[in-house]
Design an enzyme around this catalytic site. Sequence first.
Site, PDB file in Angstrom:
ATOM      1  N   LYS A 207      -8.862  -6.258 -96.904  1.00  0.00           N
ATOM      2  CA  LYS A 207      -9.337  -5.499 -95.736  1.00  0.00           C
ATOM      3  C   LYS A 207     -10.564  -6.184 -95.136  1.00  0.00           C
ATOM      4  CE  LYS A 207     -10.975  -0.902 -94.448  1.00  0.00           C
ATOM      5  NZ  LYS A 207     -11.229   0.461 -94.859  1.00  0.00           N
ATOM      6  N   GLU A 213     -12.995 -12.007-105.598  1.00  0.00           N
ATOM      7  CA  GLU A 213     -11.802 -12.312-106.392  1.00  0.00           C
ATOM      8  C   GLU A 213     -10.694 -12.877-105.503  1.00  0.00           C
ATOM      9  OE1 GLU A 213     -13.522  -9.544-106.436  1.00  0.00           O
ATOM     10  OE2 GLU A 213     -13.685  -8.694-108.455  1.00  0.00           O
ATOM     11  N   GLY A 267      -8.750   1.200 -98.362  1.00  0.00           N
ATOM     12  CA  GLY A 267      -7.983   0.214 -99.136  1.00  0.00           C
ATOM     13  C   GLY A 267      -6.949   0.859-100.035  1.00  0.00           C
ATOM     14  N   ARG A 268      -7.334   1.924-100.713  1.00  0.00           N
ATOM     15  CA  ARG A 268      -6.418   2.553-101.685  1.00  0.00           C
ATOM     16  C   ARG A 268      -5.361   3.414-101.010  1.00  0.00           C
ATOM     17  NH1 ARG A 268     -11.659   4.012-102.008  1.00  0.00           N
ATOM     18  NH2 ARG A 268     -12.292   6.154-101.598  1.00  0.00           N
ATOM     19  N   GLU A 353     -11.316   6.308-107.572  1.00  0.00           N
ATOM     20  CA  GLU A 353     -12.224   5.728-106.580  1.00  0.00           C
ATOM     21  C   GLU A 353     -12.502   6.764-105.483  1.00  0.00           C
ATOM     22  OE1 GLU A 353     -12.430   1.227-105.785  1.00  0.00           O
ATOM     23  OE2 GLU A 353     -11.427   1.968-104.008  1.00  0.00           O
ATOM     24  N   HIS A 384       5.592   7.063-128.400  1.00  0.00           N
ATOM     25  CA  HIS A 384       5.396   6.352-129.668  1.00  0.00           C
ATOM     26  C   HIS A 384       4.017   5.734-129.747  1.00  0.00           C
ATOM     27  CE1 HIS A 384       9.567   6.845-130.954  1.00  0.00           C
ATOM     28  NE2 HIS A 384       9.813   6.855-129.654  1.00  0.00           N
ATOM     29  N   LYS A 504     -20.644  -5.625-107.545  1.00  0.00           N
ATOM     30  CA  LYS A 504     -20.173  -6.824-106.834  1.00  0.00           C
ATOM     31  C   LYS A 504     -21.361  -7.704-106.461  1.00  0.00           C
ATOM     32  CE  LYS A 504     -16.411  -4.711-104.130  1.00  0.00           C
ATOM     33  NZ  LYS A 504     -15.970  -4.461-102.766  1.00  0.00           N
TER      34      LYS A 504
HETATM   35  O1  F6P Z   1     -13.023  -2.081-105.534  1.00  0.00           O
HETATM   36  C1  F6P Z   1     -13.647  -1.836-104.326  1.00  0.00           C
HETATM   37  C2  F6P Z   1     -12.797  -2.178-103.161  1.00  0.00           C
HETATM   38  O2  F6P Z   1     -13.601  -2.106-102.052  1.00  0.00           O
HETATM   39  C3  F6P Z   1     -11.564  -1.274-103.021  1.00  0.00           C
HETATM   40  O3  F6P Z   1     -11.842  -0.083-102.406  1.00  0.00           O
HETATM   41  C4  F6P Z   1     -10.645  -2.153-102.256  1.00  0.00           C
HETATM   42  O4  F6P Z   1      -9.335  -1.683-102.318  1.00  0.00           O
HETATM   43  C5  F6P Z   1     -10.861  -3.471-102.960  1.00  0.00           C
HETATM   44  O5  F6P Z   1     -12.255  -3.492-103.233  1.00  0.00           O
HETATM   45  C6  F6P Z   1     -10.434  -4.682-102.197  1.00  0.00           C
HETATM   46  O6  F6P Z   1     -11.118  -4.819-100.992  1.00  0.00           O
HETATM   47  P1  F6P Z   1     -10.589  -5.771 -99.859  1.00  0.00           P
HETATM   48  O7  F6P Z   1      -9.258  -5.297 -99.425  1.00  0.00           O
HETATM   49  O8  F6P Z   1     -11.605  -5.687 -98.760  1.00  0.00           O
HETATM   50  O9  F6P Z   1     -10.508  -7.172-100.424  1.00  0.00           O
END
Ligand code: F6P
Length: 541
Positions: A207, A213, A267-268, A353, A384, A504
């Site tokens: 987003k 990452e 995002g979620r 979240e 199990h 972060k």
């Molecule tokens: O973990 C925090 C967060 O901001 C989530 O809400 C989001 O889904 C994720 O990081 C990834 O963010 P982006 O889509 O901006 O890379």
Amino acid sequence: MNGDITQSQEWAELAKHHDELAGKHLRELFAEDPGRAGRMTLTAGDLHLDYAKHRATEETIDLLVALAERAGLRERVSAMFGGEHINVSEDRAVLHVALRMRENAELVVDGQDVVGDVHAVLDRMSAFSDRVRSKEWRGATGQPISTVVNIGIGGSDLGPAMAYEALRDYADAGIEARFVSNIDPADITGTLAGLDPATTLFVVSSKTFTTLETLTNARVARSWLVAALGEDAVSRHFVAVSTNAEKVAEFGIDPENMFGFWDWVGGRYSYDGAIGLSLMIAIGPERFREMLSGFREMDQHFRTAPFKANMPVIMAMLGIWYTDFFGAETRAVLPYSQRLHRFPAYLQQLTMESNGKSVRADGSPVTVATGEIFWGEPGTNGQHAFYQLLHQGTRLVPADFIGFAEPYEDREGMHDLLTANLLAQTSALAFGRTAEEIAGEGTPAEIVPHKVMPGNRPTSTILAPKLTPSTLGQLVALYEHIVFVEGTVWGVDSFDQWGVELGKKMALDLAPALTSDEPPTSFPDASTEELVKKYRELRGR
Ligand code: F6P
């Protein structure tokens, strides 16, 4: 309602009712009212909910519904669907529901034709997916795409990854989807293993397009591709999904190959929009749109069904009941479907979240527990592993069981056995076995206590005809709205996530302390200082 809902008359009545009901066993509730099994069910779209095995009576449901009314749920639902800025801490509308509105629906928010914009992106996604699926879109060497790798994390990974696993039987174009999220190099190494750069398409999903990452994995993927096919190959093998066109261009992806969304999609809550591109390529635009119609069906139900007959409302209010009146800490989600093996992980982000908050939307501290801890594994594997604690442990763990009548493909009656397990578990959890029953079987007296199954463990059972794109959409929307209802009652902002920001930033600040040749001179705290020194020592730095 503004302020502290726990001070309301409705809350006080529930507390009193809890005192009266908490000592009752589900065995008694069923003996007193056998008809509850037939009555305490609900239908929404294709989903059938049995909530008779809850420590609740009709009076409980009435009181919970009254609390939802008191919390202003009706107005909140209208506010969300109407595009009001209910995400107060970020001053944003919350419009994931617009991602699945029909093309002829009208919604203009902040001067923007929301539905028009959504469908313009959906149409571009569909056209692109069709080109990839029909092999018209070719890689730099002229070969068609056989693997799509989604690079993203959190909402930009869990949604499409969960849904691809759920719907992989529908992936009919011979295109496999893979998902890489972790900054652990093992993840991208494993994901790229066995892939041919010439037939691989990367979808960089972020987003913000600033997530460490994702950008790190995307850079590694880019180097891997360029090493094999050269710089010019990037435009044929990389597309992006983002709200941030500038950063996408900076990374070197042609904005022509970018699929957008908007700040009013959290995002979620985003995989039914452009974040679902990898899924759409795998299952095709038609199936993807069937999934959207499933979402829409649940939205419609949520918006229009009276609260007492409203599946998300009832399931959410039962969540409040156990969290705040019985002191339950967690909710298990137990899909009796291997295809839904990523569903609990997906729900963890969606729910935790969203509602893992300790201040209300107005900044005042909450006064009761919020945010259920969601966890789970597919049945029967969980049976199990951890069900022992569910049956005989000291904790109360309400659980959602999810099953399907038809398998995609059966083998020698396995599916009926799977379902028999689901039904056996919910029955055993509710009714257990008494000491008398166990002694009556000739069990030695000293062993009887070990075999007693206390029961009185509440469960919901959701049954659907079959796991299809549509029923998956209905299920996901069901939980989205459960989160919304719970957040409304707790009065929190379910749509921000400030709690993940600090970590972060600190990771970025700390990275030089681990990697530089010079020993670092400043640390956030003494414990971290010791750990940094140990890490450097182990790395020979
Ligand atoms: O973990 C925090 C967060 O901001 C989530 O809400 C989001 O889904 C994720 O990081 C990834 O963010 P982006 O889509 O901006 O890379």
